[in-house]
Design an enzyme around this catalytic site. Structure first.
Site, PDB file in Angstrom:
ATOM      1  N   ALA A 170      -2.268 -19.218   6.703  1.00  0.00           N
ATOM      2  CA  ALA A 170      -2.915 -17.984   6.282  1.00  0.00           C
ATOM      3  C   ALA A 170      -4.430 -18.078   6.407  1.00  0.00           C
ATOM      4  O   ALA A 170      -5.171 -17.455   5.662  1.00  0.00           O
ATOM      5  CB  ALA A 170      -2.528 -17.674   4.836  1.00  0.00           C
ATOM      6  N   ARG A 227      -7.450  -9.027  15.643  1.00  0.00           N
ATOM      7  CA  ARG A 227      -6.888  -7.793  16.205  1.00  0.00           C
ATOM      8  C   ARG A 227      -6.646  -6.707  15.155  1.00  0.00           C
ATOM      9  O   ARG A 227      -6.385  -5.566  15.491  1.00  0.00           O
ATOM     10  CB  ARG A 227      -5.580  -8.133  16.955  1.00  0.00           C
ATOM     11  CG  ARG A 227      -5.809  -8.896  18.238  1.00  0.00           C
ATOM     12  CD  ARG A 227      -4.527  -9.509  18.786  1.00  0.00           C
ATOM     13  NE  ARG A 227      -4.187 -10.775  18.124  1.00  0.00           N
ATOM     14  CZ  ARG A 227      -3.132 -11.521  18.423  1.00  0.00           C
ATOM     15  NH1 ARG A 227      -2.284 -11.134  19.361  1.00  0.00           N
ATOM     16  NH2 ARG A 227      -2.900 -12.657  17.786  1.00  0.00           N
ATOM     17  N   LYS A 260      -6.258 -10.998   7.402  1.00  0.00           N
ATOM     18  CA  LYS A 260      -5.030 -10.322   7.853  1.00  0.00           C
ATOM     19  C   LYS A 260      -3.882 -10.421   6.855  1.00  0.00           C
ATOM     20  O   LYS A 260      -3.210  -9.426   6.578  1.00  0.00           O
ATOM     21  CB  LYS A 260      -4.588 -10.896   9.197  1.00  0.00           C
ATOM     22  CG  LYS A 260      -3.264 -10.350   9.676  1.00  0.00           C
ATOM     23  CD  LYS A 260      -2.971 -10.652  11.112  1.00  0.00           C
ATOM     24  CE  LYS A 260      -2.634 -12.089  11.378  1.00  0.00           C
ATOM     25  NZ  LYS A 260      -2.235 -12.301  12.787  1.00  0.00           N
ATOM     26  N   GLY A 273       4.878 -16.369  21.999  1.00  0.00           N
ATOM     27  CA  GLY A 273       5.150 -17.593  22.751  1.00  0.00           C
ATOM     28  C   GLY A 273       6.593 -17.584  23.247  1.00  0.00           C
ATOM     29  O   GLY A 273       7.493 -17.163  22.531  1.00  0.00           O
ATOM     30  N   GLU A 276       2.620 -20.138  25.299  1.00  0.00           N
ATOM     31  CA  GLU A 276       2.025 -18.903  24.789  1.00  0.00           C
ATOM     32  C   GLU A 276       1.974 -17.844  25.887  1.00  0.00           C
ATOM     33  O   GLU A 276       1.802 -18.173  27.065  1.00  0.00           O
ATOM     34  CB  GLU A 276       0.612 -19.173  24.267  1.00  0.00           C
ATOM     35  CG  GLU A 276       0.579 -19.967  22.985  1.00  0.00           C
ATOM     36  CD  GLU A 276       1.456 -19.373  21.896  1.00  0.00           C
ATOM     37  OE1 GLU A 276       1.166 -18.244  21.443  1.00  0.00           O
ATOM     38  OE2 GLU A 276       2.443 -20.008  21.506  1.00  0.00           O
ATOM     39  N   LYS A 325      -2.437  13.132 -20.208  1.00  0.00           N
ATOM     40  CA  LYS A 325      -3.044  11.803 -20.066  1.00  0.00           C
ATOM     41  C   LYS A 325      -2.887  11.044 -21.360  1.00  0.00           C
ATOM     42  O   LYS A 325      -3.217  11.573 -22.418  1.00  0.00           O
ATOM     43  CB  LYS A 325      -4.522  11.943 -19.708  1.00  0.00           C
ATOM     44  CG  LYS A 325      -5.163  10.654 -19.292  1.00  0.00           C
ATOM     45  CD  LYS A 325      -6.513  10.394 -19.928  1.00  0.00           C
ATOM     46  CE  LYS A 325      -6.463   9.955 -21.361  1.00  0.00           C
ATOM     47  NZ  LYS A 325      -7.718   9.671 -21.976  1.00  0.00           N
ATOM     48  N   TYR A 374      -4.062  20.991 -20.718  1.00  0.00           N
ATOM     49  CA  TYR A 374      -4.474  19.595 -20.614  1.00  0.00           C
ATOM     50  C   TYR A 374      -4.318  18.957 -21.983  1.00  0.00           C
ATOM     51  O   TYR A 374      -4.928  19.413 -22.956  1.00  0.00           O
ATOM     52  CB  TYR A 374      -5.938  19.467 -20.152  1.00  0.00           C
ATOM     53  CG  TYR A 374      -6.421  18.036 -20.305  1.00  0.00           C
ATOM     54  CD1 TYR A 374      -5.866  17.025 -19.539  1.00  0.00           C
ATOM     55  CD2 TYR A 374      -7.382  17.700 -21.253  1.00  0.00           C
ATOM     56  CE1 TYR A 374      -6.252  15.700 -19.705  1.00  0.00           C
ATOM     57  CE2 TYR A 374      -7.776  16.378 -21.421  1.00  0.00           C
ATOM     58  CZ  TYR A 374      -7.208  15.383 -20.648  1.00  0.00           C
ATOM     59  OH  TYR A 374      -7.575  14.080 -20.819  1.00  0.00           O
ATOM     60  N   ASN A 395       5.802  23.451 -29.584  1.00  0.00           N
ATOM     61  CA  ASN A 395       5.613  24.344 -28.445  1.00  0.00           C
ATOM     62  C   ASN A 395       4.125  24.547 -28.206  1.00  0.00           C
ATOM     63  O   ASN A 395       3.414  25.075 -29.067  1.00  0.00           O
ATOM     64  CB  ASN A 395       6.289  25.692 -28.675  1.00  0.00           C
ATOM     65  CG  ASN A 395       6.299  26.492 -27.379  1.00  0.00           C
ATOM     66  OD1 ASN A 395       6.982  26.132 -26.432  1.00  0.00           O
ATOM     67  ND2 ASN A 395       5.468  27.515 -27.322  1.00  0.00           N
ATOM     68  N   SER A 437      -1.633  30.820 -27.197  1.00  0.00           N
ATOM     69  CA  SER A 437      -2.202  30.735 -25.856  1.00  0.00           C
ATOM     70  C   SER A 437      -3.704  30.535 -25.924  1.00  0.00           C
ATOM     71  O   SER A 437      -4.378  31.097 -26.791  1.00  0.00           O
ATOM     72  CB  SER A 437      -1.918  32.023 -25.087  1.00  0.00           C
ATOM     73  OG  SER A 437      -0.526  32.157 -24.929  1.00  0.00           O
TER      74      SER A 437
END
Ligand code: UD1
Ligand code: CA
Length: 456
Positions: free
Chosen positions: A8, A14, A21, A140, A155, A347, A362, A373, A401
């Site tokens: 690694a 590339r 990578k 390869g 290769e 949230k 919210y 309610n 409301s």
């Protein structure tokens, strides 16, 4: 004894990326994490990860995985040079070493188990995984004699035109008898097109070396560029979706759906088009998701419905309906049989059973009892510009409301709040609260507009 060495250290030029990578993400896990996952069936005694380019980031990203040792390859002089670095770490080690490229993330654990078993039962010095690829370019090529003994690996860039015709490729996954490998490694030279030390050159210094074909060549896809990363994602998705369909999940238009392999689904779950299920998500039996929803790191009970909504880091109990166009985030907990409706954002809030927040609200840092309610347009004003404050609402309370609950505030049970109220003080149980200015009516009053005034 079994040791594993994962290569690694390369930059992965590339990929055209700053990120090493092997840290690129493939469906919620990095490439190297997936390679480590593929070791599940071989249970190694040692796990060495060879790091170099971006080594600190690679170490950091794997720091939570127990038993991983890191080996530094300061200069990246090739895969053979990388494996040379483990020699001092395996001083006195007796047994086999499984060497894996860090960019081969789709290997199945059974495939590695089979490779190791074959290696041991045949008494090989080395055994490597091969595949017959329709499109072998870049890999390869593996050359064998009549009895499947490997003679050479060449290769792609070092191949003659004739050698390129060979479609049997090296997967970058090898089992070595450590004593033999340790003897061969110092003899490598960099006599090739890239002037690198190739690990693959050790095969011509050992005997016997055997090639084992993988059944499903998709498993050994190496990731060198973003097109291959995307192809690997498709393969992974097809595996995951096929498995869930076989377990009794309906996917409508699977091509438009993505499901991480960390997700679990109950029987008779239906997933409609354009849904994305990510991370540690679990969805209970008979739930109906979508169309058009994103669920991440969340647990949904049985028979939950979610329509055109986003649910993150939250828990939703059975028989609750969410959406259309709801957003739950930051440890929301919703009880049984609730309704979270159109254009509602929740949230870090907790809702008791059979509580409804049906339209345009919210709620943040709020704790609601059962059968509450919340009227259309109710908002918790939870943020004073510096700190977040809690709102508590008791059982069976109804907010009118367009009411605003200015936190911190506690509203009792069985309270009714009149429409348009701004509640700034706590309310006891069992009351009606009206917190708005009275309507004023002035009889006979008319607006005088400029055009009514006669011109001079
Ligand atoms: C390699 C094999 C090739 C095989 C292919 C399979 C060699 C010489 N070639 O080619 O036969 O078909 O994998 O995918 O081994 N790495 C290091 N240090 C280095 C160089 C590379 O750790 O100095 C690591 C990379 O991070 C990567 C892995 O080794 O994870 C493979 O390197 P890469 O350059 O991708 O090799 P390929 O050209 O794909
Ligand atoms: Ca590669």
């Amino acid at each position: 004894m079994l040791a594993v060495a994962i290569l690694a250290a390369g930059r992965g030029t590339r990929m055209k990326s700053d990120l090493p990578k092997v840290l690129h993400d493939l469906g919620g896990r990095s490439l190297v994490e997936r390679v480590l996952d593929s070791l599940a069936a071989v249970r190694p005694d040692r796990q060495l990860v060879i790091v170099g380019y971006g080594g600190d980031r690679v170490r950091e990203s794997l720091s939570a995985i127990p038993g991983v040792e890191f080996v530094e390859q300061r200069e990246q002089l090739g895969t053979g040079h990388a494996v040379q670095q483990i020699i001092p770490h395996l001083d006195g080690f007796a047994g086999d070493v499984l060497v894996l490229n860090g960019d081969v993330p789709l290997l199945r654990p059974e495939t590695l188990k089979n490779l190791l078993d074959t290696h041991r039962s045949a008494g090989n010095a080395a055994t490597l995984l091969t595949a017959h690829l329709p499109e072998p370019k870049g890999y390869g090529r593996v050359f064998c004699d009549g009895s499947n003994r490997v003679t050479q690996i060449v290769e792609d860039r070092d191949c003659t035109a004739a050698q390129k015709q060979n479609r049997r490729i090296n997967a970058g996954v090898y089992c070595f008898r450590w004593a033999d490998l340790a003897e061969a490694l110092p003899k490598l030279t960099a006599d090739n097109d890239q002037q690198e030390y190739y690990l693959t050159d050790v095969v011509s210094m050992m005997s016997p070396v055997m090639a084992v074909d993988v059944d499903d060549y998709q498993e050994i896809l190496g990731i060198n560029d973003r097109r291959q990363l995307s192809a690997a994602y498709d393969i992974l998705q097809t595996r995951v979706k096929n498995a869930w369909m076989m377990q009794g999940v309906t996917l409508i238009d699977p091509a438009s759906i993505t499901i991480d392999d960390t997700v679990t689904l109950g029987p008779d779950v239906v997933i409609e088009p354009q849904c994305h299920l990510r991370g540690k998500t679990a969805i209970g039996a008979g739930s109906h998701i979508g169309p058009g929803s994103l669920i991440e790191n969340s647990t949904l009970g049985d028979r939950v419905t979610v329509l055109y909504s986003v649910v993150s880091d939250s828990t939703v109990q059975a028989d609750t309906r969410i959406g259309p166009y709801a957003h739950l985030r930051g440890q929301v907990q919703v009880g049984n049989g609730c309704r979270i409706g159109n254009f509602v954002e929740l949230k870090k809030s907790t809702l008791g059973d059979r509580t409804n927040v049906a339209h345009l609200s919210y709620l943040g840092d709020a704790t609601l009892g059962t059968k509450v309610n919340i009227g259309a347009g109710t908002i918790t004003a939870n943020y004073d510009g510096v700190k977040k404050h809690p709102t508590v609402i008791g059982d069976r309370t109804k907010t009118g409301s367009n009411s605003v609950l200015v936190a911190p505030v506690t509203v009792g049970a069985d309270v009714t709040i009149a429409a348009g109220s701004v509640i700034t003080e706590d309310l006891p149980d069992d009351c009606l609260a009206i917190a708005r200015s009275r309507q004023v009516v002035k009889p006979g009053w008319r607006l005088t507009v400029v055009s009514d005034v006669a011109a001079p």
